[in-house]
Structures are given as structure tokens and as C-alpha cells.
Scaffold this motif. Structure first.
Motif, PDB file in Angstrom:
ATOM      1  N   UNK A   1     -27.270  21.168  11.981  1.00 12.40           N
ATOM      2  CA  UNK A   1     -26.303  20.387  11.989  1.00 12.40           C
ATOM      3  C   UNK A   1     -26.391  18.893  12.312  1.00 12.40           C
ATOM      4  N   UNK A   2     -27.040  18.777  13.374  1.00 13.95           N
ATOM      5  CA  UNK A   2     -27.240  17.498  13.860  1.00 13.95           C
ATOM      6  C   UNK A   2     -28.240  16.679  12.976  1.00 13.95           C
ATOM      7  N   UNK A   3     -29.292  17.547  12.393  1.00 13.77           N
ATOM      8  CA  UNK A   3     -30.301  16.823  11.589  1.00 13.77           C
ATOM      9  C   UNK A   3     -29.396  16.041  10.337  1.00 13.77           C
ATOM     10  N   UNK A   4     -28.615  16.641   9.707  1.00 13.27           N
ATOM     11  CA  UNK A   4     -27.940  16.053   8.529  1.00 13.27           C
ATOM     12  C   UNK A   4     -27.363  14.698   8.746  1.00 13.27           C
ATOM     13  N   UNK A   5     -26.673  14.416  10.215  1.00 14.89           N
ATOM     14  CA  UNK A   5     -26.128  13.194  10.623  1.00 14.89           C
ATOM     15  C   UNK A   5     -27.361  12.120  10.396  1.00 14.89           C
TER      16      UNK A   5
ATOM     17  N   UNK B   1     -24.452   6.137   7.308  1.00 12.65           N
ATOM     18  CA  UNK B   1     -23.322   6.233   8.007  1.00 12.65           C
ATOM     19  C   UNK B   1     -22.173   6.283   7.343  1.00 12.65           C
ATOM     20  N   UNK B   2     -22.021   5.228   6.343  1.00 10.33           N
ATOM     21  CA  UNK B   2     -20.810   4.905   5.638  1.00 10.33           C
ATOM     22  C   UNK B   2     -20.685   6.076   4.363  1.00 10.33           C
ATOM     23  N   UNK B   3     -21.341   6.823   4.052  1.00 13.46           N
ATOM     24  CA  UNK B   3     -21.499   7.900   2.709  1.00 13.46           C
ATOM     25  C   UNK B   3     -20.688   8.859   3.348  1.00 13.46           C
ATOM     26  N   UNK B   4     -19.505   8.533   3.637  1.00  9.23           N
ATOM     27  CA  UNK B   4     -18.658   9.931   4.163  1.00  9.23           C
ATOM     28  C   UNK B   4     -18.642  11.106   3.073  1.00  9.23           C
ATOM     29  N   UNK B   5     -18.444  10.825   1.692  1.00  7.54           N
ATOM     30  CA  UNK B   5     -18.185  12.012   0.666  1.00  7.54           C
ATOM     31  C   UNK B   5     -19.691  12.934   0.781  1.00  7.54           C
ATOM     32  N   UNK B   6     -20.915  12.076   0.878  1.00  6.92           N
ATOM     33  CA  UNK B   6     -21.816  12.796   0.806  1.00  6.92           C
ATOM     34  C   UNK B   6     -22.267  13.599   2.137  1.00  6.92           C
TER      35      UNK B   6
ATOM     36  N   UNK C   1     -19.213  13.681  11.646  1.00  5.53           N
ATOM     37  CA  UNK C   1     -18.921  12.269  11.361  1.00  5.53           C
ATOM     38  C   UNK C   1     -18.598  11.625  12.739  1.00  5.53           C
ATOM     39  N   UNK C   2     -18.042  12.071  13.586  1.00  8.95           N
ATOM     40  CA  UNK C   2     -17.607  11.480  14.799  1.00  8.95           C
ATOM     41  C   UNK C   2     -18.628  11.348  15.927  1.00  8.95           C
TER      42      UNK C   2
ATOM     43  N   UNK D   1      -3.485  16.585  17.447  1.00 11.21           N
ATOM     44  CA  UNK D   1      -3.469  15.151  18.194  1.00 11.21           C
ATOM     45  C   UNK D   1      -4.804  14.273  17.832  1.00 11.21           C
ATOM     46  N   UNK D   2      -5.519  14.620  16.761  1.00  9.37           N
ATOM     47  CA  UNK D   2      -6.848  13.963  16.468  1.00  9.37           C
ATOM     48  C   UNK D   2      -6.306  12.602  15.815  1.00  9.37           C
ATOM     49  N   UNK D   3      -6.989  11.477  16.372  1.00  4.10           N
ATOM     50  CA  UNK D   3      -6.701  10.143  15.709  1.00  4.10           C
ATOM     51  C   UNK D   3      -7.641  10.119  14.563  1.00  4.10           C
ATOM     52  N   UNK D   4      -7.502   8.916  13.751  1.00  6.61           N
ATOM     53  CA  UNK D   4      -8.283   8.744  12.737  1.00  6.61           C
ATOM     54  C   UNK D   4     -10.071   8.480  13.202  1.00  6.61           C
ATOM     55  N   UNK D   5     -11.086   8.963  12.758  1.00 10.52           N
ATOM     56  CA  UNK D   5     -12.092   9.107  13.175  1.00 10.52           C
ATOM     57  C   UNK D   5     -13.048   7.888  12.527  1.00 10.52           C
ATOM     58  N   UNK D   6     -13.436   6.765  13.252  1.00 11.63           N
ATOM     59  CA  UNK D   6     -14.278   6.088  12.740  1.00 11.63           C
ATOM     60  C   UNK D   6     -15.779   6.142  12.914  1.00 11.63           C
ATOM     61  N   UNK D   7     -16.623   5.586  12.235  1.00 12.42           N
ATOM     62  CA  UNK D   7     -18.105   5.810  12.541  1.00 12.42           C
ATOM     63  C   UNK D   7     -18.404   5.241  13.686  1.00 12.42           C
TER      64      UNK D   7
END
Length: 412
Positions: free
Chosen positions: A125-129, A134-139, A340-341, A398-404
């Protein structure tokens, strides 16, 4: 071979990581089903069977917490290969004669398997990050969903494989075949996986294993209750109920649960389409809250139907189908949000902490699954499942919007 060399390096590494994860998952799913069915045949109670997995889950908690730190210091390639090697040892430990297959010995083998599984999962899971911009959220969402979904599909095949191998070659024969096959995968991985994958530029101190991010903590707490809700009725209670109350044999139980997990994995791969691209772009608590709220209704509905003795087999089948679809979407969405976070240079630390909570949820769910079933039956397990899901929904809301994260290399 030429086509392989022409692929971008990130794609080749993703394929290797995914292939390792797939091979490991097949043996993990088969081992779980083999232990449940074999020791049920030997006369173990549901609670005793649950206790066989106690060290598996406890060491999974510890491994995720420390494994993320090891991944940052040693590299994700090493932690993944260590995981594969430990699983081979765990399978080999169960090759001893039946007279030596004591509860303590099996629990020790399960402890090694728990360490191996969570090293492998955290690394994958970590390797995918690190393989996606960073900005390719859909991919990123798609790749996480594909890895997670395909893994669970193969885990379902592993359940079927475990039941089939037990009937065809027996417990020891199954262990020998799986250990031999995984050894080949391990040797290939040692030769091909990137050497510096996931290694942090600055060696993190041991104290870095504890998350200080509100976002990571919220997602981790929600994950704990989400996976506790699944395992409290699925791990021990359901297969034993199908065997004891409905009189199903090994092939039927293994095949039934295998088909469920296969379908569940396929839905996970489709989660980005089902939830929409807006979930990847928005990335806050709204979508996971709504999907969890829908999921909580399902085990409560099954519990009411079972209490009324209303077409038990049909109720379980329909309920499992709906639960599987909704749980798959919840799981994929949560997995994407944590990746993402996570900070790029500390991804294994953040993901490791998150999957520590995941393992804690499985531990609680596994123990409760055996204890509740033995004392109060499957209906009680289902009510606890509904409660856990409701708690997960409240927490994730309670989660706020996540930004990179902006304080890592390669981000702005």
C-alpha cells in the motif's frame, strides 16, 4: 521480455508489488480456511479456534506500528521480501506431524504469519504512494482500489483453495505445496524489486511511529471499528455456523465464503466508478459517512431476519451480497484516503500506523467472533457488527477535506 522492458519503471514496479501481494494473499486466505476447518474437525470450540488467531492479530498490530518505521529506514522492498520469507517459515512450521501440532505451536506459526502479512500489506500500500504523482488523485484512487480489490478477490480464491486442498491432500500436504510455491515468488522478488523503494531521505526516529496527524488518527479510528465490524461475524462465527447449523461440508463452506470474498474484491476494484471522481477530488468525511451509514443497516437487518427464523440460508446469502458490496466500497474509499493523506517521505510510517488500527480492529473482531458466537450465537455477532459500523461512521464524519501534504519532497 522486450515488452516488459518497454514499460515505464513505475508500471513495472507496480506489477511486481501487486504480484507479490497476490501470491502472498492466496496463501494467507488458504491458511485461514485450513486452520478454521481442520481444527473444527478436531473438535475445537469456536472460541478455541478464535484463540488460534490471537497472536496472528496481536503481532499484526505490533508489526504495522513498527513495520512502517522499518520501511522508512530499510526500504519497502526489504520489508516486503522479509514478509514473504516469514510466511514461508510459518507454513513450514505447520508441516510437523499431527501429534506435534499443539495449540501453542499453531499460535506461534500464526504469529509469524501475522507479522508477514502486515509487512507485506504495509509495503504494497505504501509503495503505490511513491509510484503515482501527488496531484493525480484519480489515478491514485484507481491504483489503490485495484490493488486492494484484486488482493481480496485472490483471498477469496485462497479460501476456496484452502477448503479444496484440505479435502484433496490434507493439512500437511497443503502446507507443503503453498510453501514451495511462495518460495519461488520470494526468489523472483529478491531479484527484481527496486532497492530504494520507500526509503526515507532522513532516517526517522523510533518515536515517529506514533501519528501526530488529526487526519491519520480519525481515519485510523474509523478503520478499527470498520474492520472489527466485519470480522466479528465473518471470521469464526459465520463458517462455524454454516458448518454446524446448516450442515455444510468443507467444499461448500470454503466455496461459499470464497465466492463472497471474490465478489467483494471485484467491487473494490470498481469503487472509483461507483463513488464517482468527486470522492477522490473532495476527499473529506461526507462520502465515507454516507456509505458507512448504509452498511450499518445490513447486519442489523440480517440479525432481525435470523431472530425471526425467516429463510435463514436465503437471508444470509442476500445479506452477505449486500454487505459485501457496501463494505468493499467503504474499504476502498478509506484505503484511498489514507494513502492520499500520507506524507510522501514518511508514507510507510503513516500507512503503518493506519493498518495498525486495522489489525487492532481485526483482533477485537476475531476474539469477539468466537466468544459471542459460543455464548449468544450469530445474531449477537451481527448486532455488534452494526454497532461498530455506526461508530465508524460517526468518527469518519469528523474528517476535514484532505489536501496533499505540502511539506514533503515533490509537492507544492
Amino acid at each position: 521480455m522486450q515488452s516488459w522492458k518497454q514499460l515505464p519503471e513505475s508500471i513495472r514496479q507496480y506489477i511486481i508489488v501487486t504480484g507479490n501481494y497476490w501470491a502472498f494473499t492466496l496463501t494467507d486466505g488458504a491458511l485461514r480456511m485450513l486452520v478454521v476447518l481442520h481444527f473444527h474437525d478436531l473438535g475445537y470450540s469456536p472460541l478455541q479456534i478464535a484463540m488460534l488467531f490471537l497472536f496472528y492479530e496481536i503481532f499484526g498490530v505490533v508489526t504495522n506500528l513498527i513495520g512502517g518505521w522499518l520501511g522508512a529506514r530499510l526500504g519497502l522492498n526489504r520489508t516486503m521480501n522479509i514478509g514473504l520469507g516469514l510466511q514461508i517459515i510459518a507454513l513450514s512450521m505447520l508441516l510437523v506431524p499431527a501429534s506435534a501440532l499443539s495449540v501453542v505451536w499453531v499460535m506461534a506459526a500464526q504469529a509469524l504469519s501475522g507479522i508477514a502479512k502486515d509487512l507485506n500489506k504495509m509495503s504494497a500500500k505504501s509503495a503505490i504512494k511513491l509510484l503515482v504523482p501527488d496531484q493525480d488523485h484519480g489515478r491514485l484512487y484507481t491504483w489503490v482500489a485495484l490493488l486492494t480489490g484484486s488482493k481480496n478477490t485472490l483471498k477469496g480464491i485462497g479460501f476456496f483453495l484452502g477448503g479444496g486442498l484440505l479435502s484433496l491432500v490434507g493439512f500437511r500436504g497443503a502446507m507443503l505445496l503453498m510453501a514451495a510455491a511462495l518460495t519461488l515468488v520470494w526468489l523472483f522478488s529478491l531479484m527484481t524489486l527496486g532497492r530504494d523503494l520507500g526509503k526515507a531521505r532522513d532516517k526517522p526516529p523510533f518515536t515517529a511511529i506514533l501519528s501526530k496527524s488529526r487526519t491519520i488518527n480519525i481515519l485510523s479510528a474509523a478503520r478499527l471499528f470498520l474492520f472489527g465490524a466485519r470480522d466479528v461475524w465473518f471470521v469464526v462465527a459465520l463458517p462455524v455456523y454454516l458448518s454446524m447449523s446448516l450442515g455444510w461440508d468443507h467444499w461448500t463452506v470454503g466455496g461459499y465464503l470464497a465466492l463472497w470474498v471474490i465478489g467483494y474484491g471485484l467491487v473494490q476494484t470498481l469503487a472509483p466508478r461507483l463513488t464517482g471522481r468527486s470522492s477522490a477530488e473532495r476527499a473529506d468525511g461526507q462520502a465515507p459517512f454516507l456509505w458507512a451509514a448504509l452498511l450499518a443497516v445490513v447486519p442489523a437487518g440480517i440479525a432481525l431476519s435470523l431472530a425471526a427464523d425467516f429463510h435463514v440460508a436465503a437471508t444470509l446469502t442476500l445479506g452477505l451480497l449486500v454487505f459485501g458490496v457496501l463494505f468493499a466500497i467503504n474499504s476502498s474509499l478509506h484505503s484511498f484516503l489514507i494513502v492520499k493523506s500520507a506524507k510522501r517521505d514518511e508514507v510507510s510510517l503513516d500507512v503503518g500506523f493506519y493498518y495498525m488500527a486495522n489489525a487492532m480492529g481485526r483482533l477485537i473482531g476475531t476474539v469477539l467472533s468466537g466468544w459471542l458466537y459460543q455464548h449468544s450465537g450469530l445474531t449477537a455477532c451481527l448486532w455488534v457488527s452494526a454497532l461498530f459500523i455506526a461508530l465508524s461512521a460517526v468518527i469518519v464524519s469528523r474528517l476535514d477535506p484532505i489536501k496533499v501534504p505540502g511539506n514533503v519532497a515533490g509537492t507544492s
